[in-house]
Motif scaffolding. Structure first.
Motif, mmCIF file in Angstrom:
data_model
loop_
_atom_site.group_PDB
_atom_site.id
_atom_site.type_symbol
_atom_site.label_atom_id
_atom_site.label_comp_id
_atom_site.label_asym_id
_atom_site.label_seq_id
_atom_site.Cartn_x
_atom_site.Cartn_y
_atom_site.Cartn_z
ATOM 1 N N UNK A 1 0.825 -1.202 0.000
ATOM 2 C CA UNK A 1 0.000 0.000 0.000
ATOM 3 C C UNK A 1 0.868 1.265 0.000
ATOM 4 N N UNK A 2 0.387 2.296 -0.673
ATOM 5 C CA UNK A 2 1.127 3.556 -0.625
ATOM 6 C C UNK A 2 1.100 4.130 0.785
ATOM 7 N N UNK A 3 2.182 4.742 1.170
ATOM 8 C CA UNK A 3 2.228 5.316 2.514
ATOM 9 C C UNK A 3 1.341 6.546 2.575
ATOM 10 N N UNK A 4 0.759 6.779 3.713
ATOM 11 C CA UNK A 4 -0.140 7.919 3.906
ATOM 12 C C UNK A 4 0.672 9.106 4.443
#
Length: 138
Positions: A134-137
């Motif tokens: 997942x892309x980092x937030x």
């Protein structure tokens, strides 16, 4: 009609905890079973001998056996408890059996079978977990 066996006295259909070549056994003392065949009607087993080793080569050469029951006077061929050294998680064992009938005839060794232990201790669990990338937030 039942098929008749025409060969000599033999032990076969080897099982560990009811399974052929069992994987993931969690019983610390696995139970072994077999069936006998004979060309004679009403043949009875009166004894057996079981050998267990870590690999097929050791079993066939009878070296470094984990367990050799030696000759046991017994008609039992079901649920015979392994009585060798304690087994650990993921241990692999090869085994075979030979039987004696009421006339004193001794079978050849059975074809080897095997079993593999499962996870016996919680600390023995090993896994690489799969997780989404997942892309980092930020």
């Amino acid at each position: 009609m039942l098929e008749r066996h025409a060969g000599p006295l033999a032990a076969g259909h080897l099982r560990c905890e009811y399974a052929k070549d069992a994987l993931g056994i969690d019983a610390r003392r696995p139970r072994l079973s077999w069936q006998i065949t004979s060309p004679r009607r009403a043949t009875r087993q009166v004894g057996y001998r079981i050998q267990v080793a870590r690999d097929l080569a050791d079993l066939l050469t009878q070296t470094r056996l984990l367990w050799d029951s030696l000759d046991v006077a017994s008609p039992r061929s079901q649920q015979i408890e392994y009585a060798g050294p304690e087994l650990a998680s993921f241990d692999r064992c090869c085994w075979r059996v030979r039987v004696r009938d009421e006339r004193g005839e001794l079978s050849d060794w059975s074809e080897p079978a095997n079993w593999e232990m499962g996870v016996l201790e919680a600390g023995d669990w090993r896994a690489d977990w799969i997780a989404p990338d997942l892309p980092s937030a930020e």
